[in-house]
Design a protein around this motif. Structure first.
Motif, short mmCIF file in Angstrom:
data_model
loop_
_atom_site.label_atom_id
_atom_site.label_comp_id
_atom_site.label_asym_id
_atom_site.label_seq_id
_atom_site.Cartn_x
_atom_site.Cartn_y
_atom_site.Cartn_z
N LEU A 19 2.90 -2.19 10.66
CA LEU A 19 2.27 -1.68 9.44
C LEU A 19 0.76 -1.89 9.51
O LEU A 19 -0.02 -0.96 9.28
CB LEU A 19 2.82 -2.40 8.21
CG LEU A 19 2.05 -2.07 6.94
CD1 LEU A 19 2.32 -0.66 6.47
CD2 LEU A 19 2.36 -3.04 5.81
N MET A 76 -2.19 1.00 9.75
CA MET A 76 -3.18 1.11 8.67
C MET A 76 -4.59 0.89 9.19
O MET A 76 -5.52 1.56 8.76
CB MET A 76 -2.88 0.08 7.57
CG MET A 76 -1.68 0.42 6.71
SD MET A 76 -1.80 2.04 5.94
CE MET A 76 -3.14 1.75 4.77
N ARG A 100 4.70 -6.25 0.94
CA ARG A 100 3.67 -6.13 -0.09
C ARG A 100 2.47 -7.01 0.28
O ARG A 100 1.31 -6.61 0.15
CB ARG A 100 4.22 -6.53 -1.46
CG ARG A 100 3.27 -6.20 -2.61
CD ARG A 100 3.84 -6.59 -3.96
NE ARG A 100 5.18 -6.09 -4.14
CZ ARG A 100 6.24 -6.85 -4.47
NH1 ARG A 100 6.09 -8.13 -4.66
NH2 ARG A 100 7.42 -6.30 -4.63
N THR A 132 0.73 -5.30 3.11
CA THR A 132 -0.02 -4.15 2.58
C THR A 132 -1.34 -4.60 1.99
O THR A 132 -2.40 -4.03 2.26
CB THR A 132 0.81 -3.42 1.52
OG1 THR A 132 1.96 -2.85 2.14
CG2 THR A 132 0.02 -2.32 0.85
N LEU A 157 -0.91 4.93 3.64
CA LEU A 157 0.04 3.85 3.38
C LEU A 157 1.43 4.40 3.07
O LEU A 157 2.44 3.94 3.62
CB LEU A 157 -0.47 2.99 2.23
CG LEU A 157 0.39 1.80 1.82
CD1 LEU A 157 0.57 0.84 2.98
CD2 LEU A 157 -0.26 1.09 0.64
N LEU A 169 4.72 3.76 5.43
CA LEU A 169 5.90 3.05 4.92
C LEU A 169 7.16 3.91 5.04
O LEU A 169 8.21 3.43 5.45
CB LEU A 169 5.68 2.63 3.46
CG LEU A 169 4.67 1.50 3.24
CD1 LEU A 169 4.42 1.29 1.75
CD2 LEU A 169 5.16 0.21 3.87
N THR A 186 4.11 -0.86 -3.04
CA THR A 186 2.75 -0.48 -3.41
C THR A 186 2.46 -0.66 -4.89
O THR A 186 1.31 -0.55 -5.31
CB THR A 186 2.46 0.98 -3.04
OG1 THR A 186 3.41 1.81 -3.70
CG2 THR A 186 2.56 1.17 -1.54
#
Lengths: 218, 273
Positions: free
Chosen positions: A42, A46, A82, A85, A154, A158, A173
């Protein structure tokens, strides 16, 4: 490698989570090993930079250990993602601040970082040509992802890259389902444009009927 | 190549709904509408196929291998690491290198203060106790304040931390007489020194001087060299050589603390803003 799926694995994971909540670092490290590939991926998708992704990944697990005492009553994977993120978005924001402050915004050391090793490439029996093609495809897709606004990137990472559901993406998110749908729709259309311009997604007029069918029916 | 169909015949284009359709996120009635439309609208059908191909390419993107394991060590999660991290660590520096460099520098300064300031044994003991108390307080302050912040979770970890931090900081100071002085209890004052200084440490900020004043009261009161004027509960005004050097060291440490705080503030604003 990617996290608990069936109920027996969930149970086992639950025991490690409970131990980690009591401060058992070794138990938490079991969870780290279980989720680090997903978290790293992830962050890499990103941030598009392996070093930044490593920083964000480490940050995620450090924050995770500190916060796990408050973890309760939700899916661990969503909770951890989370944190990942937020770590990634934080890093993106501070990167942008630095770039806007610097006079020479043309320097972008991120582009000099090489494409990281694909997991399949760790297998010595893999055909080297295939792995080059795969690396090129991965790099093109990464560039396409980089061209998206953060929230769309994002959502796409995901759902399409990580394979999570719209609901889980909404949970991670903090957006509502309608927002996630809209971001996915826009992000995919932009990616389609980007990849079609580079001949990676074939323009439909060039496809045979057979090829069309195989795409639809896959 | 594609024809524009009469909207009344086939309805509005469904471009914005195609992703949700592909992911089966549409209500039944919506789903039927979209399917009916793409059967008669070449534009939307082309979009549908290309979006499917895009989705499949994204699915096929392989996992990248993490460059290393990200398992945590005790050092990474220690309150000392996080305390210094907050202020001084740029992204590309190993997290606790800065912390240990600072700890080492402070230790050196205290050492210098000890050796230059005294010639008689009792005074060494006094200042050892004070310097040791300073170090203990610093490490206790480091251990306590973030430990309070981390209090909601993991009782074993946070309760172990103050002692753990004293031990860790003490190990860093292993070479100095102060560490030995504390552990062997060279003066009777030392146990009393630690607890009020721990309280002072919890409520104090980075500046060293404020945390240094209370233990001096105890140790000065206890270990008076014959011939020295009695100590008040003030920073020591005892015989010239030792106290001047000691004051210089303490002033230096205070300045260092202020400088670090200022630098950290500037650095933090530079990164965060």
């Amino acid at each position: 490698m990617l996290g608990a799926t069936d109920s027996r694995e969930q149970e086992e994971e639950g025991r490690y989570i409970q131990a980690a909540r009591q401060g058992d670092l070794a138990a938490f490290n079991w969870l780290v090993l279980r989720y680090q590939t997903r978290v790293y991926n992830l962050c890499y998708r990103m941030l598009s930079d392996p070093d930044a992704a490593a920083d964000a990944t480490q940050e995620t697990f450090i924050s995770g250990f500190r916060a796990i005492g408050r973890f309760k009553g939700e899916q661990f994977r969503a909770w951890l993602m989370r944190i990942a993120t937020n770590a990634s978005l934080d890093m993106l924001r501070s990167r942008k601040r630095r770039q806007s402050q610097s006079l020479d915004s043309l320097t972008n050391s991120d582009e000099e970082a090489g494409e990281p090793l694909q997991i399949a490439d760790l297998d010595p029996s893999v055909d080297p040509e295939a792995s080059i093609l795969r690396a090129e495809l991965s790099a093109s897709i990464q560039e396409g992802l980089n061209s998206l606004p953060d929230d769309q990137r994002l959502a796409l990472v995901l759902v399409d890259v990580q394979g999570l559901s719209y609901e889980e993406a909404a949970n991670i998110t903090g957006a509502n389902l309608g927002t996630v749908k809209s971001r996915i729709s826009r992000a995919r259309l932009r990616m389609r444009e980007y990849l079609r311009e580079r001949g990676i997604v074939p323009a439909v007029g060039e496809l045979s009927a057979h090829a069309e069918r195989s795409i639809i029916e896959d | 190549m594609s024809e524009r169909f009469d909207k009344r015949a086939v309805g509005e284009h469904v471009t914005d709904d195609l992703s949700a359709y592909i992911d089966n996120m549409l209500e039944a009635s919506e789903r039927h509408r979209v399917r009916a439309h793409i059967e008669v609208c070449a534009d939307c059908k082309a979009d549908y196929i290309e979006l499917r191909a895009t989705q499949q390419l994204l699915h096929a993107v392989l996992l990248v291998a993490p460059p290393r394991a990200f398992t945590l060590t005790q050092e990474m999660i220690s309150p000392a690491a996080s305390f210094w991290q907050r202020f001084l660590v740029p992204r590309n520096v190993p997290r606790f290198a800065t912390g240990s460099v600072l700890a080492f520098t402070l230790m050196l300064l205290v050492l210098v203060g000890n050796y230059s300031a005294s010639s008689t044994q009792p005074r060494v003991a006094t200042m050892s106790a004070q310097a040791g108390a300073k170090q203990t307080m610093k490490s206790t302050a480091i251990g306590s304040t973030p430990a309070q912040a981390a209090a909601p979770f993991a009782a074993p970890v946070s309760s172990a931390t103050p002692q753990g931090q004293v031990t860790t900081a003490m190990e860093a100071y292993r070479e100095t007489p102060t560490a030995d002085g504390l552990s062997s209890g060279a003066t009777g004052a030392q146990p009393q020194v630690i607890s009020p200084s721990a309280e002072a440490g919890i409520s104090s900020s980075l500046t060293m001087s404020s945390t240094m004043s209370s233990p001096k009261t105890y140790t000065d009161g206890q270990a008076i060299t014959p011939g020295e004027p009695p100590q008040a509960s003030q920073p020591p005004q005892s015989p010239v050589n030792g106290s001047t050097a000691l004051l210089a060291v303490e002033g230096l440490l205070a300045l260092l603390g202020v400088a670090m705080a200022a630098a950290a503030f500037v650095a933090k604003r530079g990164i965060r803003d």
